[in-house]
Write an enzyme that holds these catalytic residues in place. Structure first.
Site, PDB file in Angstrom:
ATOM      1  N   ASP A  66      83.876  18.503  33.673  1.00  0.00           N
ATOM      2  CA  ASP A  66      84.297  19.802  33.157  1.00  0.00           C
ATOM      3  C   ASP A  66      83.271  20.822  33.635  1.00  0.00           C
ATOM      4  OD1 ASP A  66      84.723  22.101  31.678  1.00  0.00           O
ATOM      5  OD2 ASP A  66      85.131  21.055  29.798  1.00  0.00           O
TER       6      ASP A  66
ATOM      7  N   TYR B 163      82.184  20.434  24.632  1.00  0.00           N
ATOM      8  CA  TYR B 163      83.401  21.180  24.291  1.00  0.00           C
ATOM      9  C   TYR B 163      84.282  21.250  25.530  1.00  0.00           C
ATOM     10  CZ  TYR B 163      86.594  24.933  23.070  1.00  0.00           C
ATOM     11  OH  TYR B 163      87.721  25.667  22.842  1.00  0.00           O
TER      12      TYR B 163
ATOM     13  N   LYS C  31      87.083  30.083  33.379  1.00  0.00           N
ATOM     14  CA  LYS C  31      86.156  31.208  33.221  1.00  0.00           C
ATOM     15  C   LYS C  31      85.971  32.004  34.511  1.00  0.00           C
ATOM     16  CE  LYS C  31      83.707  29.400  29.170  1.00  0.00           C
ATOM     17  NZ  LYS C  31      84.292  30.309  28.177  1.00  0.00           N
TER      18      LYS C  31
END
Length: 457
Positions: A265, A164, A292
């Protein structure tokens, strides 16, 4: 909170028992869900938070604890989906943010905080020469892929099945496919949402995870069309599944030979080591995407890497330039929270965090074995996930046989024992959680699994 008996079983009747208990403990959350549904589809704006019978409404967070609107106090092992690595309301982060709020929330110009944060990231991550800030990890990946396309002149992107990378079209492909996914060694590109542009599927190659030879064949086959290979060193959404180092080494060597930009990522995995998972695996990508935890509880993303690629974003450098507007890019409030978080999150702090994460995963495995229930506990560093399957989990396909009902009962059962994890069975340890909190989590899981095992015999 009151801890009634958490008895549950594999039967739908027993499943409804734990749901009835959840409803009894959360009547105000239910009221908010009903009212919120009148104005918000699903009563919220984050689809991943929904779970039957309705999601919690949380009110406060302090350290490694949160409380909901019904006054239930929970030991938190989510960190808002790994965002709050220091826990809730860390005093140094609060002080830094308050100071910045007194100075201003955003400006029509650069700030000293932006320069300081950029320097910290470039110093901390060996592969990053220059960096730019966004508002989320989704945006960071979007710009990294755009840079790869501009740099190589190629249209295609390869990504891992189960990976994702945000909610924009070109990577919203094969995130959690269950039908028409194709052969394991040659996954099909499956849309993860209605409404994607047709080109998203046409230009995306889906790679099997941790399958060195199969993935290499696909990259070789489509290499002349590929601008970028995008990979999470730890598959987060698929259930905290770490990459094999050999797999990452193959990606590095093959992309370098074929002139493809390798993008890591690290939105979830950056907490693995002081310089991210790439430091842990000793594999350096061309571009890195962050999000995040780097915002310290505030919206912030970043992408950076090789100087020649990042020069495409330099409006003073001449040559081809990629526009990168955004009124809230490098927002100083987010930078203040993120800079302070990374200053506190030293190498020593991460080593302690990882030790507690390893201890928790080992204890969870032992508790499942004691209960005689088949499950795999995956993760790395301070990350973990529960997969109710008997076979090893090394890739997304290995999770498809998981007992979703069992995972849901574990999630609700832990709630009744005063512990919060993600409804999908994933979680993490924050620096606010120590050995006592790990022990409490283990004890809660043992109670929940004992109830499950008793009723399945």
């Amino acid at each position: 909170m009151t801890k009634p008996s958490t008895g549950s079983s594999a039967s739908s009747a027993e499943a409804s028992d734990v749901e009835r208990l959840y409803r009894r403990l959360t009547p105000t959350s239910h009221e908010y869900f009903l009212e919120g549904s009148r104005y918000l589809p699903g009563a919220d704006s984050r689809s991943t938070l929904f779970h039957p019978p309705y999601p919690l409404v949380l009110a406060e967070g302090h350290g490694c604890h949160v409380s909901d609107v019904d006054g239930n106090e929970l030991l938190d092992f989510t960190g808002n989906h790994t965002s709050l690595v220091l826990g809730y309301g860390h005093p140094r982060v609060r002080e830094a943010v308050r100071d910045q709020l007194d100075r201003g929330t955003c400006f029509p110009g650069a700030t000293a905080l932006g320069v300081r944060m950029a320097k910290l990231l470039c110093d901390r991550i060996a592969s990053v020469d220059r960096v730019r800030f966004t508002n989320s990890g989704t945006e960071a990946v979007m710009y990294a892929v755009r840079a790869a396309r501009a740099f190589t002149g190629r249209p295609g992107v390869a990504k891992v099945e189960g990976g994702y990378h945000g909610s924009w079209d070109d990577v919203m492909v094969s995130t959690r496919p269950v039908r028409q996914a194709g052969d394991r060694a040659r996954p099909a590109a499956v849309p993860a949402s209605p409404g994607l542009t047709p080109g998203a599927l046409a230009t995306t190659v889906v790679l099997p995870f941790n399958e060195v030879e199969a993935a290499a064949r696909l990259i070789e086959r489509y290499g002349e069309q590929l601008a970028a290979v995008v990979v999470e060193p730890v598959l987060g959404s698929a259930g905290m599944i770490p990459a094999d180092r050999d797999y990452l080494v193959m990606l590095r060597e093959l992309t370098a030979r074929l002139g493809i930009v390798l993008v890591f990522d690290e939105v979830v995995s950056f907490r693995i080591a002081h310089g991210g998972a790439q430091e842990h695996f000793a594999v350096s990508p061309d571009l890195t995407c962050l999000g995040k935890l780097i915002g310290g509880g505030f919206p912030l993303g970043a992408f950076g890497g090789r100087g020649d690629i990042m020069a495409l974003f330099d409006p003073s450098g001449g040559g081809p330039r990629i526009p990168h507007p955004g009124s809230y890019n490098a927002n100083p409030v987010s930078l203040a929270g993120g800079l302070t978080t990374l200053e506190v999150l030293t190498g020593e702090a991460i080593r302690g965090l990882n030790a507690r994460g390893a201890r928790l995963r080992n204890r969870m495995r032992a508790v499942f074995a004691e209960a005689g229930l088949p499950a795999q506990v995956t993760g790395l560093g301070s990350l973990f996930a529960i997969h109710p399957v008997a076979h090893p989990v090394r890739a997304y396909r290995d999770t498809l046989g998981a007992d979703a009902g069992c995972r849901h009962r574990i999630f609700l059962g832990l709630f009744t024992e005063g512990v919060l994890i993600d409804p999908r069975g994933v979680g993490c340890v924050s620096t606010a959680a120590g050995a006592a909190e790990v022990d409490r989590f283990t004890a809660a899981l043992r109670t929940v699994l004992a109830g499950l095992a008793h009723r399945t015999r």
